[in-house]
Design a protein around this motif. Structure first.
Motif, PDB file in Angstrom:
ATOM      1  N   GLY A  55      -9.604   9.183  -2.923  1.00 46.12           N
ATOM      2  CA  GLY A  55      -8.450   8.399  -3.518  1.00 46.12           C
ATOM      3  C   GLY A  55      -6.625   9.452  -3.220  1.00 46.12           C
ATOM      4  N   PRO A  56      -5.961   8.886  -3.458  1.00 49.64           N
ATOM      5  CA  PRO A  56      -4.554   9.301  -3.547  1.00 49.64           C
ATOM      6  C   PRO A  56      -4.349  10.228  -4.187  1.00 49.64           C
ATOM      7  CG  PRO A  56      -4.302   7.344  -4.364  1.00 49.64           C
ATOM      8  CD  PRO A  56      -5.731   6.990  -4.086  1.00 49.64           C
ATOM      9  N   VAL A  57      -3.129  11.488  -3.438  1.00 50.26           N
ATOM     10  CA  VAL A  57      -2.640  12.511  -4.601  1.00 50.26           C
ATOM     11  C   VAL A  57      -1.869  11.936  -5.317  1.00 50.26           C
ATOM     12  CG1 VAL A  57      -1.640  14.990  -4.722  1.00 50.26           C
ATOM     13  CG2 VAL A  57      -3.684  13.628  -2.880  1.00 50.26           C
ATOM     14  N   VAL A  58      -2.134  11.630  -6.711  1.00 52.46           N
ATOM     15  CA  VAL A  58      -0.714  10.920  -7.735  1.00 52.46           C
ATOM     16  C   VAL A  58       0.343  12.572  -7.449  1.00 52.46           C
ATOM     17  CG1 VAL A  58      -0.287   9.706  -9.504  1.00 52.46           C
ATOM     18  CG2 VAL A  58      -2.541   9.914  -8.654  1.00 52.46           C
ATOM     19  N   LEU A  59       1.316  12.108  -7.239  1.00 45.96           N
ATOM     20  CA  LEU A  59       2.326  13.133  -7.949  1.00 45.96           C
ATOM     21  C   LEU A  59       3.382  12.212  -9.271  1.00 45.96           C
ATOM     22  CD1 LEU A  59       3.475  13.931  -4.349  1.00 45.96           C
ATOM     23  CD2 LEU A  59       1.969  15.184  -6.226  1.00 45.96           C
ATOM     24  N   GLN A  60       3.678  12.198 -10.176  1.00 44.64           N
ATOM     25  CA  GLN A  60       4.858  12.235 -11.111  1.00 44.64           C
ATOM     26  C   GLN A  60       6.503  12.986 -10.400  1.00 44.64           C
ATOM     27  OE1 GLN A  60       3.473  13.971 -14.379  1.00 44.64           O
ATOM     28  NE2 GLN A  60       5.346  13.920 -15.258  1.00 44.64           N
ATOM     29  N   SER A  61       7.054  12.247 -10.075  1.00 37.66           N
ATOM     30  CA  SER A  61       8.914  11.892  -9.701  1.00 37.66           C
ATOM     31  C   SER A  61       9.211  12.855 -10.958  1.00 37.66           C
ATOM     32  CB  SER A  61       9.542  10.468 -10.117  1.00 37.66           C
ATOM     33  OG  SER A  61      10.634  10.721 -10.052  1.00 37.66           O
ATOM     34  N   PHE A  84       6.983   9.471   3.443  1.00 41.57           N
ATOM     35  CA  PHE A  84       6.671  10.819   2.227  1.00 41.57           C
ATOM     36  C   PHE A  84       7.835  11.867   2.356  1.00 41.57           C
ATOM     37  CE2 PHE A  84       5.040  15.053   1.417  1.00 41.57           C
ATOM     38  CZ  PHE A  84       4.559  14.830   0.335  1.00 41.57           C
ATOM     39  N   PHE A  85       8.521  12.307   3.241  1.00 40.63           N
ATOM     40  CA  PHE A  85       9.842  13.149   3.202  1.00 40.63           C
ATOM     41  C   PHE A  85      10.802  12.849   3.128  1.00 40.63           C
ATOM     42  CE2 PHE A  85       6.200  15.191   6.542  1.00 40.63           C
ATOM     43  CZ  PHE A  85       6.234  16.124   6.059  1.00 40.63           C
ATOM     44  N   ARG A  86      11.407  11.693   3.206  1.00 42.79           N
ATOM     45  CA  ARG A  86      12.409  10.767   2.419  1.00 42.79           C
ATOM     46  C   ARG A  86      11.982  10.431   1.596  1.00 42.79           C
ATOM     47  NH1 ARG A  86      12.333  12.525   7.343  1.00 42.79           N
ATOM     48  NH2 ARG A  86      13.958  11.421   8.857  1.00 42.79           N
ATOM     49  N   ALA A  87      10.879  10.798   0.877  1.00 43.43           N
ATOM     50  CA  ALA A  87      10.915  10.477  -0.919  1.00 43.43           C
ATOM     51  C   ALA A  87      10.474  11.521  -1.909  1.00 43.43           C
ATOM     52  CB  ALA A  87       9.645  10.082  -0.947  1.00 43.43           C
ATOM     53  N   ILE A  88      10.416  12.723  -1.108  1.00 44.54           N
ATOM     54  CA  ILE A  88      10.519  14.136  -1.852  1.00 44.54           C
ATOM     55  C   ILE A  88      12.169  14.670  -1.545  1.00 44.54           C
ATOM     56  CG2 ILE A  88       8.751  14.103  -1.959  1.00 44.54           C
ATOM     57  CD1 ILE A  88       8.804  16.127   0.091  1.00 44.54           C
ATOM     58  N   TRP A  89      12.524  16.014  -2.492  1.00 43.93           N
ATOM     59  CA  TRP A  89      13.540  16.739  -2.421  1.00 43.93           C
ATOM     60  C   TRP A  89      12.763  17.883  -2.001  1.00 43.93           C
ATOM     61  CZ3 TRP A  89      14.181  21.246  -4.701  1.00 43.93           C
ATOM     62  CH2 TRP A  89      15.721  22.403  -3.932  1.00 43.93           C
ATOM     63  N   MET A  90      12.631  18.919  -0.499  1.00 42.06           N
ATOM     64  CA  MET A  90      12.170  19.758  -0.022  1.00 42.06           C
ATOM     65  C   MET A  90      12.844  20.816  -0.349  1.00 42.06           C
ATOM     66  SD  MET A  90       9.993  20.131   2.244  1.00 42.06           S
ATOM     67  CE  MET A  90       9.429  19.001   2.649  1.00 42.06           C
ATOM     68  N   ASN A  91      12.380  22.352  -1.209  1.00 36.94           N
ATOM     69  CA  ASN A  91      12.679  23.232  -1.737  1.00 36.94           C
ATOM     70  C   ASN A  91      12.666  23.851  -0.243  1.00 36.94           C
ATOM     71  OD1 ASN A  91      13.643  25.616  -3.312  1.00 36.94           O
ATOM     72  ND2 ASN A  91      11.045  25.739  -3.546  1.00 36.94           N
ATOM     73  N   PRO A 125       9.538   6.820  -6.435  1.00 36.13           N
ATOM     74  CA  PRO A 125       8.551   5.999  -7.164  1.00 36.13           C
ATOM     75  C   PRO A 125       7.483   5.283  -5.416  1.00 36.13           C
ATOM     76  CG  PRO A 125       9.008   6.112  -8.518  1.00 36.13           C
ATOM     77  CD  PRO A 125      10.205   6.489  -7.413  1.00 36.13           C
ATOM     78  N   GLY A 126       6.468   4.989  -5.442  1.00 33.60           N
ATOM     79  CA  GLY A 126       5.883   4.316  -4.724  1.00 33.60           C
ATOM     80  C   GLY A 126       5.104   5.375  -3.690  1.00 33.60           C
ATOM     81  N   SER A 127       4.118   4.622  -2.424  1.00 40.27           N
ATOM     82  CA  SER A 127       2.942   4.983  -2.379  1.00 40.27           C
ATOM     83  C   SER A 127       3.023   5.664  -0.458  1.00 40.27           C
ATOM     84  CB  SER A 127       2.258   3.542  -1.552  1.00 40.27           C
ATOM     85  OG  SER A 127       0.925   4.215  -1.174  1.00 40.27           O
ATOM     86  N   TYR A 128       3.198   7.082   0.445  1.00 34.72           N
ATOM     87  CA  TYR A 128       3.340   7.353   0.958  1.00 34.72           C
ATOM     88  C   TYR A 128       2.285   7.703   1.865  1.00 34.72           C
ATOM     89  CZ  TYR A 128       7.697   7.078  -1.083  1.00 34.72           C
ATOM     90  OH  TYR A 128       8.813   5.944  -1.667  1.00 34.72           O
ATOM     91  N   SER A 141      -5.813  11.169   7.271  1.00 34.85           N
ATOM     92  CA  SER A 141      -4.762  10.972   7.009  1.00 34.85           C
ATOM     93  C   SER A 141      -4.859  11.299   5.199  1.00 34.85           C
ATOM     94  CB  SER A 141      -4.070   9.223   6.998  1.00 34.85           C
ATOM     95  OG  SER A 141      -4.938   8.507   6.757  1.00 34.85           O
ATOM     96  N   VAL A 142      -3.548  10.616   4.250  1.00 37.52           N
ATOM     97  CA  VAL A 142      -3.561  11.557   3.031  1.00 37.52           C
ATOM     98  C   VAL A 142      -3.035  10.370   2.355  1.00 37.52           C
ATOM     99  CG1 VAL A 142      -2.808  13.524   3.419  1.00 37.52           C
ATOM    100  CG2 VAL A 142      -4.242  13.272   1.016  1.00 37.52           C
ATOM    101  N   THR A 143      -3.050  10.023   1.673  1.00 38.35           N
ATOM    102  CA  THR A 143      -1.937   8.683   0.962  1.00 38.35           C
ATOM    103  C   THR A 143      -1.638   9.452  -0.612  1.00 38.35           C
ATOM    104  OG1 THR A 143      -3.029   7.398   1.687  1.00 38.35           O
ATOM    105  CG2 THR A 143      -1.342   6.728   0.519  1.00 38.35           C
ATOM    106  N   PHE A 144       0.148   9.467  -0.349  1.00 34.18           N
ATOM    107  CA  PHE A 144       0.829   9.761  -1.694  1.00 34.18           C
ATOM    108  C   PHE A 144       1.139   9.238  -2.445  1.00 34.18           C
ATOM    109  CE2 PHE A 144       0.511  13.937   1.165  1.00 34.18           C
ATOM    110  CZ  PHE A 144       0.032  14.355  -0.031  1.00 34.18           C
ATOM    111  N   ALA A 145       0.633   9.327  -4.023  1.00 36.15           N
ATOM    112  CA  ALA A 145       1.113   8.201  -5.104  1.00 36.15           C
ATOM    113  C   ALA A 145       1.913   8.520  -5.787  1.00 36.15           C
ATOM    114  CB  ALA A 145       0.175   7.405  -5.474  1.00 36.15           C
ATOM    115  N   ILE A 146       3.388   8.152  -5.987  1.00 32.68           N
ATOM    116  CA  ILE A 146       4.442   9.204  -6.606  1.00 32.68           C
ATOM    117  C   ILE A 146       4.949   8.176  -7.664  1.00 32.68           C
ATOM    118  CG2 ILE A 146       6.961   9.936  -6.875  1.00 32.68           C
ATOM    119  CD1 ILE A 146       6.798  11.129  -3.873  1.00 32.68           C
ATOM    120  N   GLN A 147       4.984   8.074  -9.248  1.00 31.47           N
ATOM    121  CA  GLN A 147       4.969   8.001  -9.931  1.00 31.47           C
ATOM    122  C   GLN A 147       5.973   7.952 -10.721  1.00 31.47           C
ATOM    123  OE1 GLN A 147       1.845   8.339 -12.795  1.00 31.47           O
ATOM    124  NE2 GLN A 147       0.181   6.878 -11.568  1.00 31.47           N
TER     125      GLN A 147
END
Length: 147
Positions: A55-61, A84-91, A125-128, A141-147
């Motif tokens: 299933g998707p990798v679930v991440l927490q905002s 996906f890369f636009r939905a995260i802040w890259m450290n 939040p969303g599915s990427y 592929s791998v799906t990330f779900a940001i909650q």
């Protein structure tokens, strides 16, 4: 009055998991050790699934994560996922102990065997989906779900 009722209903219905993982982050803020989620392992190899999990990798905002991408060098492969890369802040991106702090990336390509570690904070939040460019199979592929 209706708007206030809907706003209160939305607050009550919002998942409690959408907050950072710890309450007292101190001076480190969102990068605090207590705010770190589980590390995600991705493998780039000819004929091997990109992600071994179900299933998707679930991440927490608001939480801090790391993705380790390892290529065994059997083929020249990349991982792309601009949304996906636009939905995260890259450290940072760490390649061979060299730390890179990019503004944004679209993809990472491996011409030979090696590994890269991406650390980031999930934001939007969303599915990427991250996928091997040009592939159509679900295992590539791998799906990330940001909650």
């Amino acid at each position: 009055m209706k708007n206030m009722v809907f706003a209160l209903a939305a607050l009550v219905a919002a998942p409690a998991t959408a907050a950072p993982l710890c309450d007292d982050m101190g001076y480190a803020g969102l990068l605090a050790k207590c705010n770190r989620g589980e590390q995600v392992e991705l493998t780039l190899s000819s004929g091997t699934p990109l992600y071994a999990g179900e299933g998707p990798v679930v991440l927490q905002s608001g939480a801090y994560y790391a993705i380790n991408i390892t290529s065994d060098g059997t083929a020249e492969l990349a991982v792309s996922g601009a949304e996906f890369f636009r939905a995260i802040w890259m450290n940072e991106v760490v390649i061979n102990d060299i730390e890179i702090r990019p503004m944004a990336i679209d993809s990472i390509e491996f011409d030979a065997g090696g590994s890269a570690r991406l650390s980031f904070i999930a934001i939007k939040p969303g599915s990427y989906t991250l996928r091997i460019p040009g592939s159509t199979g679900a295992a590539q592929s791998v799906t990330f779900a940001i909650q």
